[in-house]
Design an enzyme around this catalytic site. Structure first.
Site, PDB file in Angstrom:
ATOM      1  N   THR A 218       0.836  -1.209   0.000  1.00 13.39           N
ATOM      2  CA  THR A 218       0.000   0.000   0.000  1.00 13.39           C
ATOM      3  C   THR A 218       0.868   1.256   0.000  1.00 13.39           C
ATOM      4  O   THR A 218       1.975   1.245   0.531  1.00 13.39           O
ATOM      5  CB  THR A 218      -0.850  -0.023   1.291  1.00 13.39           C
ATOM      6  OG1 THR A 218      -1.722  -1.129   1.211  1.00 13.39           O
ATOM      7  CG2 THR A 218      -1.637   1.257   1.501  1.00 13.39           C
TER       8      THR A 218
ATOM      9  N   GLY B  86     -10.110  -3.813   2.936  1.00  9.46           N
ATOM     10  CA  GLY B  86      -9.104  -3.693   3.989  1.00  9.46           C
ATOM     11  C   GLY B  86      -9.256  -2.395   4.762  1.00  9.46           C
ATOM     12  O   GLY B  86     -10.299  -1.734   4.734  1.00  9.46           O
TER      13      GLY B  86
HETATM   14  N1  ASP Z   1      -3.455  -2.505   4.443  1.00 12.88           N
HETATM   15  C1  ASP Z   1      -3.645  -3.132   3.169  1.00 12.88           C
HETATM   16  C2  ASP Z   1      -4.800  -4.070   3.239  1.00 12.88           C
HETATM   17  O1  ASP Z   1      -4.934  -4.795   4.189  1.00 12.88           O
HETATM   18  C3  ASP Z   1      -2.445  -3.885   2.707  1.00 12.88           C
HETATM   19  C4  ASP Z   1      -1.146  -3.123   2.810  1.00 12.88           C
HETATM   20  O2  ASP Z   1      -1.014  -2.176   3.536  1.00 12.88           O
HETATM   21  O3  ASP Z   1      -0.213  -3.465   2.113  1.00 12.88           O
HETATM   22  O4  ASP Z   1      -5.568  -4.080   2.305  1.00 12.88           O
END
Ligand code: ASP
Length: 332
Positions: free
Chosen positions: A197, A227
């Site tokens: 992300t 998410g």
């Molecule tokens: N937080 C993101 C999710 O769970 C994934 C990430 O931060 O890489 O969708």
């Protein structure tokens, strides 16, 4: 518990809770932007010199895009949008083009943005056609009476305000397609499959804070899974005079802790430093079994990177001309 905490400027916040741009303490940066490109098991031995150089260049491109907005007197919210936009368009990151794939072999993207002035916010979840989800989140904030749109309605809304739509295959890269094949075959996700992300926090010349976060989520996620990234208070929060946060990590845990709002509340109500507040929130994530990281900016432009994973793509630029980027644990 292992935390890596980045540079934190020594300025103390003397006033809390103001919702509009406040007088700045002497010595506070005129403006500053901090970004992340995802946290996870990012080890030097697993990254070639070329890959490291490519990520560093991409982080610098993002910082410059946000920094240009701030240097020319633009707002923090415009700056965080500009910074994450470059990473959405860069296939290196798990956001926009280059996002991970769902178990159904498509892309469902999540994004959110928050302006610390009035705590106005916008978010989209599970979009499949809007080219830049962060622009859709911004349009929800600016051009609708709502805070969050999901799925088909979010894509339709994006189209109605004139945003560019693409075929879902636009987001696909060979690397993410292969990662999906592996996860489906082995029925297990590596750390990298869960991360990537991108996000930004900024303070502008008027002392306004803002935060933005955008993602493809996690590899082989079930259709419809949302998410933390589009959830205000989980991955994204901004409140002038208090703090701005963008998070990355195992989203289910970040939602359950309400990481971004927890950090800002601890700063506001318990007068904790941004670092102590972030360590506490991530400690709760770790206790529940999750990992990841946050970037945090305080009301006077002080900042911190805090993560309990082995690395986090990250960087900072400010009005003094300073620009830093890092990937691995501190000191590596
Ligand atoms: N937080 C993101 C999710 O769970 C994934 C990430 O931060 O890489 O969708």
């Amino acid at each position: 518990m292992r935390f890596l905490t980045g540079l934190v400027c020594t300025l103390m916040m003397l006033a809390f809770g103001t919702e509009t741009g406040s007088a700045r303490e002497a010595g506070a940066p005129e403006w500053r932007i901090v970004i992340h490109g995802g946290a996870g098991v990012i080890l030097r031995e697993n990254l070639s010199a070329e890959q490291e150089a490519a990520y560093t260049a991409a982080l610098e491109t993002s910082l410059k895009a946000g920094g240009e907005v701030l240097a020319s007197g633009g707002s923090a919210v415009d700056a965080v949008q500009a910074a994450v936009l470059t990473m959405e368009d860069d296939p290196l990151f798990n956001a926009g083009r280059g996002a991970v794939m769902t178990a159904a072999r498509i892309h469902e993207l999540d994004a959110s943005i928050m302006d610390g002035r009035e705590r106005n916010a916008g978010a989209v979840a599970g979009v499949t056609r809007v080219r830049n989800p962060i622009l859709a989140a911004r349009a929800v904030m600016d051009q609708s009476e709502h805070v969050m749109f999901a799925g088909q309605g979010a894509d339709n809304f994006s189209e109605s305000v004139g945003l560019e739509l693409v075929d879902n295959s636009y987001f696909t890269t060979e690397r993410r397609s292969q990662a999906l094949d592996r996860v489906l075959r082995e029925q297990t996700r590596t750390d990298a499959d869960r991360h990537g992300t991108v996000g930004a926090v900024a303070i502008d010349k008027d002392g306004n804070l803002a935060a933005a976060t955008t993602t493809g989520g996690m590899t082989a996620k079930a259709a419809g899974r949302i998410g933390d990234s589009p959830i205000i208070g989980a991955a994204t929060y901004a409140q002038n005079g208090v703090c701005a946060v963008s998070a990355t990590g195992h989203g289910e845990y970040f939602i359950r802790v309400g990481v971004a709002k927890t950090i800002c509340s601890r700063v506001e109500l318990a007068s904790e430093t941004i670092t102590a507040a972030a360590e506490n929130a991530l400690g709760q994530v770790e206790t529940l079994g999750g990992d990841g990281g946050v970037i945090v900016m305080g009301g006077e432009g002080q900042y911190a990177y805090v993560f309990n994973s082995a690395g986090m793509y990250r960087g900072m630029m400010d009005a003094s001309g300073a620009m830093e980027t890092a990937i691995f644990e501190q000191g590596e």
